[in-house]
Design a protein around this motif. Structure first.
Motif, PDB file in Angstrom:
ATOM      1  N   ARG A 153      37.257   4.827  41.619  1.00 51.92           N
ATOM      2  CA  ARG A 153      37.942   4.769  42.815  1.00 51.92           C
ATOM      3  C   ARG A 153      39.321   4.987  43.210  1.00 51.92           C
ATOM      4  NH1 ARG A 153      37.875  -1.506  45.042  1.00 51.92           N
ATOM      5  NH2 ARG A 153      38.650  -0.495  46.893  1.00 51.92           N
ATOM      6  N   ARG A 154      39.807   5.249  44.266  1.00 47.62           N
ATOM      7  CA  ARG A 154      41.419   5.736  44.141  1.00 47.62           C
ATOM      8  C   ARG A 154      42.055   4.230  44.132  1.00 47.62           C
ATOM      9  NH1 ARG A 154      41.412   9.424  48.102  1.00 47.62           N
ATOM     10  NH2 ARG A 154      42.134  11.278  47.075  1.00 47.62           N
ATOM     11  N   ALA A 155      43.166   4.575  43.580  1.00 46.04           N
ATOM     12  CA  ALA A 155      44.078   3.445  43.323  1.00 46.04           C
ATOM     13  C   ALA A 155      45.330   3.471  44.012  1.00 46.04           C
ATOM     14  CB  ALA A 155      44.552   3.261  41.783  1.00 46.04           C
ATOM     15  N   VAL A 156      45.677   4.223  44.749  1.00 42.69           N
ATOM     16  CA  VAL A 156      47.091   4.513  45.183  1.00 42.69           C
ATOM     17  C   VAL A 156      47.027   4.505  46.680  1.00 42.69           C
ATOM     18  CG1 VAL A 156      47.915   5.649  43.452  1.00 42.69           C
ATOM     19  CG2 VAL A 156      46.605   7.209  45.080  1.00 42.69           C
ATOM     20  N   SER A 157      48.139   4.501  47.209  1.00 35.36           N
ATOM     21  CA  SER A 157      48.702   4.887  48.751  1.00 35.36           C
ATOM     22  C   SER A 157      49.493   5.939  48.695  1.00 35.36           C
ATOM     23  CB  SER A 157      49.160   3.691  49.390  1.00 35.36           C
ATOM     24  OG  SER A 157      48.367   2.250  49.262  1.00 35.36           O
ATOM     25  N   MET A 158      49.370   6.653  49.813  1.00 36.63           N
ATOM     26  CA  MET A 158      50.144   7.805  50.163  1.00 36.63           C
ATOM     27  C   MET A 158      51.044   7.767  51.169  1.00 36.63           C
ATOM     28  SD  MET A 158      49.375  11.620  51.328  1.00 36.63           S
ATOM     29  CE  MET A 158      48.273  12.264  50.003  1.00 36.63           C
ATOM     30  N   PHE A 159      52.498   8.158  51.136  1.00 33.51           N
ATOM     31  CA  PHE A 159      53.341   8.270  52.182  1.00 33.51           C
ATOM     32  C   PHE A 159      53.600   9.766  52.425  1.00 33.51           C
ATOM     33  CE2 PHE A 159      57.726   8.936  53.719  1.00 33.51           C
ATOM     34  CZ  PHE A 159      57.808   8.237  54.918  1.00 33.51           C
ATOM     35  N   ARG A 160      53.217  10.090  53.601  1.00 33.74           N
ATOM     36  CA  ARG A 160      53.464  11.470  53.924  1.00 33.74           C
ATOM     37  C   ARG A 160      54.440  11.533  54.852  1.00 33.74           C
ATOM     38  NH1 ARG A 160      48.147  14.749  55.165  1.00 33.74           N
ATOM     39  NH2 ARG A 160      48.517  15.107  52.661  1.00 33.74           N
ATOM     40  N   ARG A 250      45.961   0.859  50.240  1.00 37.44           N
ATOM     41  CA  ARG A 250      44.987   1.604  49.352  1.00 37.44           C
ATOM     42  C   ARG A 250      44.013   2.542  49.829  1.00 37.44           C
ATOM     43  NH1 ARG A 250      42.236  -1.550  44.187  1.00 37.44           N
ATOM     44  NH2 ARG A 250      40.944  -2.340  45.941  1.00 37.44           N
ATOM     45  N   ASN A 251      43.954   3.670  49.339  1.00 39.34           N
ATOM     46  CA  ASN A 251      43.265   4.844  49.790  1.00 39.34           C
ATOM     47  C   ASN A 251      43.206   5.289  51.173  1.00 39.34           C
ATOM     48  OD1 ASN A 251      41.205   6.795  49.235  1.00 39.34           O
ATOM     49  ND2 ASN A 251      39.567   5.427  50.034  1.00 39.34           N
ATOM     50  N   ARG A 252      44.525   5.013  51.820  1.00 38.32           N
ATOM     51  CA  ARG A 252      44.923   5.618  53.009  1.00 38.32           C
ATOM     52  C   ARG A 252      46.479   6.187  53.121  1.00 38.32           C
ATOM     53  NH1 ARG A 252      41.725   3.895  57.480  1.00 38.32           N
ATOM     54  NH2 ARG A 252      43.462   4.462  58.690  1.00 38.32           N
ATOM     55  N   ILE A 253      46.430   7.225  54.074  1.00 37.51           N
ATOM     56  CA  ILE A 253      47.954   7.851  54.071  1.00 37.51           C
ATOM     57  C   ILE A 253      48.558   7.336  55.259  1.00 37.51           C
ATOM     58  CG2 ILE A 253      48.695  10.132  54.528  1.00 37.51           C
ATOM     59  CD1 ILE A 253      46.021  11.480  53.462  1.00 37.51           C
ATOM     60  N   THR A 254      49.702   7.044  55.126  1.00 30.82           N
ATOM     61  CA  THR A 254      50.830   6.516  55.959  1.00 30.82           C
ATOM     62  C   THR A 254      51.454   7.959  56.515  1.00 30.82           C
ATOM     63  OG1 THR A 254      50.577   4.191  55.573  1.00 30.82           O
ATOM     64  CG2 THR A 254      52.613   5.145  56.760  1.00 30.82           C
ATOM     65  N   LYS A 255      51.422   8.325  57.590  1.00 25.10           N
ATOM     66  CA  LYS A 255      52.123   9.656  58.039  1.00 25.10           C
ATOM     67  C   LYS A 255      53.291   9.406  58.872  1.00 25.10           C
ATOM     68  CE  LYS A 255      50.197  12.941  60.458  1.00 25.10           C
ATOM     69  NZ  LYS A 255      49.447  14.141  60.737  1.00 25.10           N
ATOM     70  N   TYR A 256      54.461   9.943  58.578  1.00 26.31           N
ATOM     71  CA  TYR A 256      55.645   9.899  59.434  1.00 26.31           C
ATOM     72  C   TYR A 256      56.026  10.950  59.927  1.00 26.31           C
ATOM     73  CZ  TYR A 256      56.692   4.784  58.971  1.00 26.31           C
ATOM     74  OH  TYR A 256      56.740   3.432  58.955  1.00 26.31           O
ATOM     75  N   THR A 257      55.912  11.210  61.334  1.00 27.53           N
ATOM     76  CA  THR A 257      55.893  12.458  61.851  1.00 27.53           C
ATOM     77  C   THR A 257      57.151  12.697  62.651  1.00 27.53           C
ATOM     78  OG1 THR A 257      53.635  12.904  61.607  1.00 27.53           O
ATOM     79  CG2 THR A 257      54.920  14.666  63.166  1.00 27.53           C
ATOM     80  N   GLY A 258      58.102  13.422  62.715  1.00 31.70           N
ATOM     81  CA  GLY A 258      59.250  13.773  63.530  1.00 31.70           C
ATOM     82  C   GLY A 258      60.252  14.787  63.325  1.00 31.70           C
ATOM     83  N   ASP A 259      61.261  15.095  63.815  1.00 30.55           N
ATOM     84  CA  ASP A 259      62.348  16.253  63.688  1.00 30.55           C
ATOM     85  C   ASP A 259      63.327  15.153  62.895  1.00 30.55           C
ATOM     86  OD1 ASP A 259      64.364  17.819  63.573  1.00 30.55           O
ATOM     87  OD2 ASP A 259      64.159  18.339  65.777  1.00 30.55           O
ATOM     88  N   ASN A 277      41.507  12.236  59.397  1.00 30.36           N
ATOM     89  CA  ASN A 277      41.573  12.795  57.836  1.00 30.36           C
ATOM     90  C   ASN A 277      40.457  12.492  57.191  1.00 30.36           C
ATOM     91  OD1 ASN A 277      42.488  12.741  55.003  1.00 30.36           O
ATOM     92  ND2 ASN A 277      44.220  13.429  55.757  1.00 30.36           N
ATOM     93  N   GLY A 278      39.780  13.736  56.675  1.00 37.48           N
ATOM     94  CA  GLY A 278      38.470  13.819  56.009  1.00 37.48           C
ATOM     95  C   GLY A 278      38.557  13.306  54.565  1.00 37.48           C
ATOM     96  N   ASP A 279      39.976  13.440  53.865  1.00 33.80           N
ATOM     97  CA  ASP A 279      39.822  13.412  52.305  1.00 33.80           C
ATOM     98  C   ASP A 279      40.123  12.015  51.825  1.00 33.80           C
ATOM     99  OD1 ASP A 279      41.764  16.475  52.445  1.00 33.80           O
ATOM    100  OD2 ASP A 279      39.622  16.181  51.992  1.00 33.80           O
ATOM    101  N   TRP A 280      40.969  11.047  52.550  1.00 36.61           N
ATOM    102  CA  TRP A 280      41.021   9.696  52.337  1.00 36.61           C
ATOM    103  C   TRP A 280      40.161   8.682  53.294  1.00 36.61           C
ATOM    104  CZ3 TRP A 280      45.717   8.010  49.223  1.00 36.61           C
ATOM    105  CH2 TRP A 280      46.139   9.045  48.439  1.00 36.61           C
ATOM    106  N   ASP A 281      40.429   7.690  53.118  1.00 34.74           N
ATOM    107  CA  ASP A 281      39.753   6.541  53.963  1.00 34.74           C
ATOM    108  C   ASP A 281      40.316   7.031  55.452  1.00 34.74           C
ATOM    109  OD1 ASP A 281      38.009   5.435  52.665  1.00 34.74           O
ATOM    110  OD2 ASP A 281      39.223   3.498  52.252  1.00 34.74           O
ATOM    111  N   GLY A 282      41.622   7.448  55.587  1.00 28.09           N
ATOM    112  CA  GLY A 282      41.917   7.815  56.929  1.00 28.09           C
ATOM    113  C   GLY A 282      43.687   7.813  56.877  1.00 28.09           C
ATOM    114  N   THR A 283      44.218   7.948  58.077  1.00 27.95           N
ATOM    115  CA  THR A 283      45.681   8.200  58.241  1.00 27.95           C
ATOM    116  C   THR A 283      46.096   7.056  59.163  1.00 27.95           C
ATOM    117  OG1 THR A 283      45.393  10.608  57.431  1.00 27.95           O
ATOM    118  CG2 THR A 283      47.465   9.974  58.787  1.00 27.95           C
ATOM    119  N   ASP A 284      47.175   6.499  58.767  1.00 30.68           N
ATOM    120  CA  ASP A 284      48.069   5.519  59.883  1.00 30.68           C
ATOM    121  C   ASP A 284      49.164   6.555  60.094  1.00 30.68           C
ATOM    122  OD1 ASP A 284      46.251   3.501  59.590  1.00 30.68           O
ATOM    123  OD2 ASP A 284      47.096   2.615  57.757  1.00 30.68           O
ATOM    124  N   ALA A 285      49.314   7.125  61.230  1.00 30.34           N
ATOM    125  CA  ALA A 285      50.289   8.160  61.860  1.00 30.34           C
ATOM    126  C   ALA A 285      51.200   7.362  62.797  1.00 30.34           C
ATOM    127  CB  ALA A 285      49.596   9.172  62.496  1.00 30.34           C
TER     128      ALA A 285
END
Length: 288
Positions: A153-160, A250-259, A277-285
């Motif tokens: 199982r995935r062990a990490v969180s991602m910040f995008r 864990r297993n989710r992407i946190t995405k910050y979007t802006g200029d 998002n279909g690759d991880w559990d989901g994205t918090d944007a």
């Protein structure tokens, strides 16, 4: 005449039969070598698929390296390292003492091998965290071979960071400095186990707008403080921005979007939230 050639014919037949036997033995030996040992681990990983269903994928589709360690009574008895391109990548064969073994499996995309010091501590080269999957559990070792299918199982969180406008042409590097997560992982706990100051410096490609970094959260959800700095090739700072209270799971992407170059100097990360998002559990944007 027949009697004269009979010995020659017999020798020829024997030679042909021997050659055939030798080929068969070599093929069997190679086959046995591929699965030698009294324990064989076949690795795969849970990965979120389309339509919000969870599927199991070949680990080779997700990771470039696999590190495995076997422990008995707290002592490491064997370590195995594999890299993508190895003939048996994703299948680990081992000869172990009989009894119960605890097994730690780390599958990742780091530039070098993970160091599995114990069941409670795994570190990575230069403390750089990549997309990482793990397994921790017990296997029973006997006199005959046993095969285990392990699902990681995935062990990490991602910040995008997703910038809506490309960075300036003079932007050559981007640096992420963040606290609140961990670069060291505890397989037995399933979470990060130290309070790390993580630094990731990466080149900026022409037109690049998306940048990803990873951490091991200390529990299912954690909070980061993220300082993002953009540099020229001469290490002059073009822009620096802080993101406070960044939620990660864990297993989710946190995405910050802006200029990035026109937004304010800081942002709390509490404005709005989306899932997808279909690759991880989901994205918090979030927008900034």
């Amino acid at each position: 005449m027949v009697k004269k050639w009979l010995p020659v014919l017999l020798l020829t037949v024997v030679a042909l039969l021997s050659a055939g036997c030798e080929k068969t033995l070599l093929e069997e030996s190679a086959s046995e070598s591929a699965s030698k040992g009294n324990v064989v681990l076949r690795l795969s990983a849970y990965e979120q698929m389309d339509f919000s269903t969870r599927g199991v994928q070949d680990i080779a589709l997700l990771c470039r390296r696999v590190n495995v360690a076997f422990f008995q009574n707290g002592t490491k008895v064997l370590a195995v390292s594999q890299s993508a391109g190895d003939g048996a990548f994703g299948t680990v064969s081992a000869t172990l003492p009989e009894g119960t073994c605890q097994v730690v499996v780390m599958a990742h995309n780091s530039d070098g091998s993970a160091t599995i010091s114990s069941e409670q501590k795994v570190t990575f080269p230069s403390n750089q965290v990549s997309d990482t999957f793990y397994y921790y559990g017990s296997v029973e070792v006997g006199g005959s071979q046993r095969v285990y299918d392990l699902v990681l199982r995935r062990a990490v969180s991602m910040f995008r960071l997703d910038v809506v406008n490309a960075l300036p042409a003079t932007a050559a590097k981007i640096r992420f400095y963040y606290t609140g997560g961990s670069s060291t992982f505890s397989p037995s706990a399933g979470y990060g186990c130290v309070n790390s100051r993580q630094t990731v410096m990466m080149p900026v490609e022409a037109g690049q707008t998306v940048f990803d970094v990873y951490t091991f959260p200390h529990e299912e959800s954690d909070v980061l403080k993220m300082l993002v700095t953009v540099y020229t090739a001469e290490d002059n700072i073009l822009k620096e921005q802080t993101f406070e209270e960044v939620p990660v799971t864990r297993n989710r992407i946190t995405k910050y979007t802006g200029d990035f170059f026109s937004s304010s100097a800081s942002m709390s990360g509490t404005q709005f939230r989306l899932s997808g998002n279909g690759d991880w559990d989901g994205t918090d944007a979030y927008s900034f």
